[in-house]
Design a protein around this motif. Sequence first.
Motif, PDB file in Angstrom:
ATOM      1  N   THR A 113       0.839  -1.194   0.000  1.00 22.90           N
ATOM      2  CA  THR A 113       0.000   0.000   0.000  1.00 22.90           C
ATOM      3  C   THR A 113       0.868   1.236   0.000  1.00 22.90           C
ATOM      4  O   THR A 113       1.717   1.402   0.871  1.00 22.90           O
ATOM      5  N   ASP A 114       0.697   2.061  -1.000  1.00 26.18           N
ATOM      6  CA  ASP A 114       1.316   3.380  -1.013  1.00 26.18           C
ATOM      7  C   ASP A 114       0.902   4.081   0.287  1.00 26.18           C
ATOM      8  O   ASP A 114      -0.289   4.141   0.609  1.00 26.18           O
ATOM      9  N   PRO A 115       1.858   4.592   1.066  1.00 27.23           N
ATOM     10  CA  PRO A 115       1.497   5.192   2.359  1.00 27.23           C
ATOM     11  C   PRO A 115       0.568   6.391   2.256  1.00 27.23           C
ATOM     12  O   PRO A 115      -0.064   6.777   3.250  1.00 27.23           O
ATOM     13  N   THR A 116       0.453   6.982   1.073  1.00 31.12           N
ATOM     14  CA  THR A 116      -0.470   8.104   0.909  1.00 31.12           C
ATOM     15  C   THR A 116      -1.886   7.633   0.577  1.00 31.12           C
ATOM     16  O   THR A 116      -2.789   8.456   0.433  1.00 31.12           O
ATOM     17  N   ASN A 122      -5.300   5.423   1.490  1.00 29.24           N
ATOM     18  CA  ASN A 122      -6.072   4.822   2.565  1.00 29.24           C
ATOM     19  C   ASN A 122      -6.015   3.293   2.458  1.00 29.24           C
ATOM     20  O   ASN A 122      -6.288   2.732   1.399  1.00 29.24           O
ATOM     21  N   ALA A 123      -5.665   2.612   3.550  1.00 27.31           N
ATOM     22  CA  ALA A 123      -5.433   1.171   3.510  1.00 27.31           C
ATOM     23  C   ALA A 123      -6.689   0.389   3.134  1.00 27.31           C
ATOM     24  O   ALA A 123      -6.629  -0.572   2.357  1.00 27.31           O
ATOM     25  N   ALA A 124      -7.839   0.784   3.680  1.00 26.66           N
ATOM     26  CA  ALA A 124      -9.078   0.074   3.362  1.00 26.66           C
ATOM     27  C   ALA A 124      -9.446   0.264   1.897  1.00 26.66           C
ATOM     28  O   ALA A 124      -9.902  -0.677   1.221  1.00 26.66           O
ATOM     29  N   TYR A 125      -9.242   1.481   1.410  1.00 29.83           N
ATOM     30  CA  TYR A 125      -9.513   1.758  -0.004  1.00 29.83           C
ATOM     31  C   TYR A 125      -8.567   0.962  -0.890  1.00 29.83           C
ATOM     32  O   TYR A 125      -8.980   0.398  -1.914  1.00 29.83           O
ATOM     33  N   ALA A 126      -7.292   0.866  -0.492  1.00 32.28           N
ATOM     34  CA  ALA A 126      -6.324   0.087  -1.258  1.00 32.28           C
ATOM     35  C   ALA A 126      -6.748  -1.374  -1.339  1.00 32.28           C
ATOM     36  O   ALA A 126      -6.624  -2.014  -2.393  1.00 32.28           O
ATOM     37  N   ALA A 127      -7.260  -1.916  -0.229  1.00 37.51           N
ATOM     38  CA  ALA A 127      -7.719  -3.310  -0.231  1.00 37.51           C
ATOM     39  C   ALA A 127      -8.885  -3.494  -1.200  1.00 37.51           C
ATOM     40  O   ALA A 127      -8.964  -4.505  -1.915  1.00 37.51           O
ATOM     41  N   GLN A 128      -9.805  -2.535  -1.247  1.00 39.12           N
ATOM     42  CA  GLN A 128     -10.923  -2.603  -2.194  1.00 39.12           C
ATOM     43  C   GLN A 128     -10.416  -2.603  -3.636  1.00 39.12           C
ATOM     44  O   GLN A 128     -10.912  -3.351  -4.488  1.00 39.12           O
ATOM     45  N   LEU A 129      -9.440  -1.751  -3.904  1.00 39.21           N
ATOM     46  CA  LEU A 129      -8.894  -1.663  -5.251  1.00 39.21           C
ATOM     47  C   LEU A 129      -8.164  -2.939  -5.644  1.00 39.21           C
ATOM     48  O   LEU A 129      -8.290  -3.408  -6.787  1.00 39.21           O
ATOM     49  N   ARG A 130      -7.402  -3.514  -4.712  1.00 42.58           N
ATOM     50  CA  ARG A 130      -6.711  -4.776  -5.016  1.00 42.58           C
ATOM     51  C   ARG A 130      -7.717  -5.870  -5.328  1.00 42.58           C
ATOM     52  O   ARG A 130      -7.514  -6.679  -6.246  1.00 42.58           O
ATOM     53  N   ALA A 131      -8.809  -5.917  -4.580  1.00 39.26           N
ATOM     54  CA  ALA A 131      -9.837  -6.934  -4.826  1.00 39.26           C
ATOM     55  C   ALA A 131     -10.463  -6.754  -6.197  1.00 39.26           C
ATOM     56  O   ALA A 131     -10.771  -7.733  -6.898  1.00 39.26           O
ATOM     57  N   SER A 153     -18.221  17.772  -5.755  1.00 41.51           N
ATOM     58  CA  SER A 153     -16.963  18.085  -5.071  1.00 41.51           C
ATOM     59  C   SER A 153     -16.395  16.905  -4.282  1.00 41.51           C
ATOM     60  O   SER A 153     -15.441  17.076  -3.519  1.00 41.51           O
ATOM     61  N   HIS A 154     -16.946  15.695  -4.467  1.00 41.26           N
ATOM     62  CA  HIS A 154     -16.487  14.551  -3.683  1.00 41.26           C
ATOM     63  C   HIS A 154     -15.037  14.185  -3.967  1.00 41.26           C
ATOM     64  O   HIS A 154     -14.393  13.532  -3.141  1.00 41.26           O
ATOM     65  N   TYR A 155     -14.512  14.575  -5.108  1.00 45.47           N
ATOM     66  CA  TYR A 155     -13.098  14.308  -5.401  1.00 45.47           C
ATOM     67  C   TYR A 155     -12.221  14.843  -4.276  1.00 45.47           C
ATOM     68  O   TYR A 155     -11.284  14.172  -3.824  1.00 45.47           O
ATOM     69  N   TYR A 156     -12.506  16.048  -3.818  1.00 43.68           N
ATOM     70  CA  TYR A 156     -11.685  16.677  -2.786  1.00 43.68           C
ATOM     71  C   TYR A 156     -11.931  16.052  -1.413  1.00 43.68           C
ATOM     72  O   TYR A 156     -11.009  15.936  -0.598  1.00 43.68           O
ATOM     73  N   VAL A 157     -13.157  15.631  -1.154  1.00 45.87           N
ATOM     74  CA  VAL A 157     -13.452  14.894   0.077  1.00 45.87           C
ATOM     75  C   VAL A 157     -12.643  13.605   0.093  1.00 45.87           C
ATOM     76  O   VAL A 157     -12.022  13.239   1.105  1.00 45.87           O
ATOM     77  N   ASN A 158     -12.633  12.911  -1.039  1.00 46.72           N
ATOM     78  CA  ASN A 158     -11.867  11.668  -1.148  1.00 46.72           C
ATOM     79  C   ASN A 158     -10.375  11.912  -0.943  1.00 46.72           C
ATOM     80  O   ASN A 158      -9.687  11.127  -0.277  1.00 46.72           O
ATOM     81  N   LEU A 159      -9.846  12.990  -1.524  1.00 50.30           N
ATOM     82  CA  LEU A 159      -8.427  13.299  -1.364  1.00 50.30           C
ATOM     83  C   LEU A 159      -8.060  13.424   0.112  1.00 50.30           C
ATOM     84  O   LEU A 159      -7.044  12.885   0.571  1.00 50.30           O
ATOM     85  N   LYS A 160      -8.875  14.137   0.866  1.00 48.16           N
ATOM     86  CA  LYS A 160      -8.585  14.358   2.284  1.00 48.16           C
ATOM     87  C   LYS A 160      -8.635  13.055   3.087  1.00 48.16           C
ATOM     88  O   LYS A 160      -8.014  12.945   4.145  1.00 48.16           O
ATOM     89  N   LEU A 161      -9.352  12.065   2.558  1.00 41.90           N
ATOM     90  CA  LEU A 161      -9.470  10.767   3.223  1.00 41.90           C
ATOM     91  C   LEU A 161      -8.453   9.757   2.703  1.00 41.90           C
ATOM     92  O   LEU A 161      -8.502   8.576   3.067  1.00 41.90           O
ATOM     93  N   SER A 221      -0.966  10.961  -9.130  1.00 36.18           N
ATOM     94  CA  SER A 221      -1.051  12.396  -9.439  1.00 36.18           C
ATOM     95  C   SER A 221      -2.135  13.090  -8.614  1.00 36.18           C
ATOM     96  O   SER A 221      -2.054  14.299  -8.363  1.00 36.18           O
ATOM     97  N   ASP A 222      -3.156  12.357  -8.192  1.00 40.58           N
ATOM     98  CA  ASP A 222      -4.173  12.923  -7.303  1.00 40.58           C
ATOM     99  C   ASP A 222      -3.580  13.160  -5.916  1.00 40.58           C
ATOM    100  O   ASP A 222      -3.680  14.256  -5.354  1.00 40.58           O
ATOM    101  N   ALA A 223      -2.958  12.125  -5.376  1.00 41.51           N
ATOM    102  CA  ALA A 223      -2.365  12.237  -4.046  1.00 41.51           C
ATOM    103  C   ALA A 223      -1.282  13.306  -4.005  1.00 41.51           C
ATOM    104  O   ALA A 223      -1.046  13.926  -2.965  1.00 41.51           O
ATOM    105  N   ALA A 224      -0.638  13.541  -5.151  1.00 40.98           N
ATOM    106  CA  ALA A 224       0.450  14.514  -5.213  1.00 40.98           C
ATOM    107  C   ALA A 224      -0.015  15.918  -4.855  1.00 40.98           C
ATOM    108  O   ALA A 224       0.782  16.747  -4.412  1.00 40.98           O
TER     109      ALA A 224
END
Length: 333
Positions: free
Chosen positions: A224-227, A229-238, A262-270, A277-280
């Motif tokens: 998991t890229d440390p930037t 979210n671990a739970a989100y990363a698990a969903q993506l791997r699945a 505007s949920h893109y920015y809510v997601n970024l903060k989470l 490039s988003d996390a950047a």
Amino acid sequence: MMRAPPTLLLLVVLAGALAGGGGVEAALLKAHFYRHSCPVAETVVRDIVQASVAANPAALPARLLRLFFHDCFVRGCDASLLIDSTAGSTAEKDAAPNRSLGGFEIVDTAKAVLEAVPPGVVSCADIVALAARDAVSFQLGRDLWDVQLGRRDGVVSRASEALSDIPSPSDNFTTLEANFASKGLDVKDLVILSGAHTIGVGHCNLFSSRLFSSTTTGAVAPATDPTLNAAYAAQLRAACGSPSNNATTVPMDPESPARFDSHYYVNLKLGRGLFRSDAALLADRRAAGLIHALTKEGHFLKEFKNAVRKMGRVGVLTGDQGEIRRNCRVVNS
């Protein structure tokens, strides 16, 4: 009050265009450019786009907005992206970043209709600009931004330029900032235009490096890229299964993937920005400072309309530059 001389007024207008990143040519763009030469131009494009979006609301707004973005970032907003490759030249649309684009057929349909009423008047570049606005605005029930018109079409399209000029989903902030700056766009524009990732999908192979790593034996292991979210990363791997999966797609906004909000920015903060490039954006103090305000939907929509209009002036051809292509896929002979 003394009236300013016409020459001074023109200089003020030109200065404003230059400050907006569009150059002198952009000052020649204007609202309702086809009012006299082709009064039905904007209505024709709107009707065709809205009928298409109504039939495929989940995919087409993102596709047409991305088409506009990718066109403007190579040679400016000149519809060079629409030109087909030839035996002697590989065009932009066949470069790797553009192979997953869609919506070309909608532009073709609008162009075919407009060539009949009358021919050689409405540019492919203006159709792309209008189609992006009309597609994104369909769900909102109102125009999200106004489109200034008067672009002309380019006559050169090179895959090599698309490879070098289109931002990559793996870019870091320094690279993104330099890329946008080369187009006359600043950090604020970068952050706001990235909000377009609130709609559309991403292919797994474009972010798999954030989910998987290679072991010393060459096997692939979860990571998991440390930037991220671990739970989100698990969903993506699945969802993706393996790092080489280029067929599966996932929504770029897991909360409201079909709504331009505007949920893109809510997601970024989470920690749920899909691409590196988003996390950047969170890695830079200036960019991160803009994100909180943009979580408010009204603020995001207001700022987006300003940023996308500014992008629509990048590198435009006007006056007697370029041409009005009869077929968007082929340069006039």
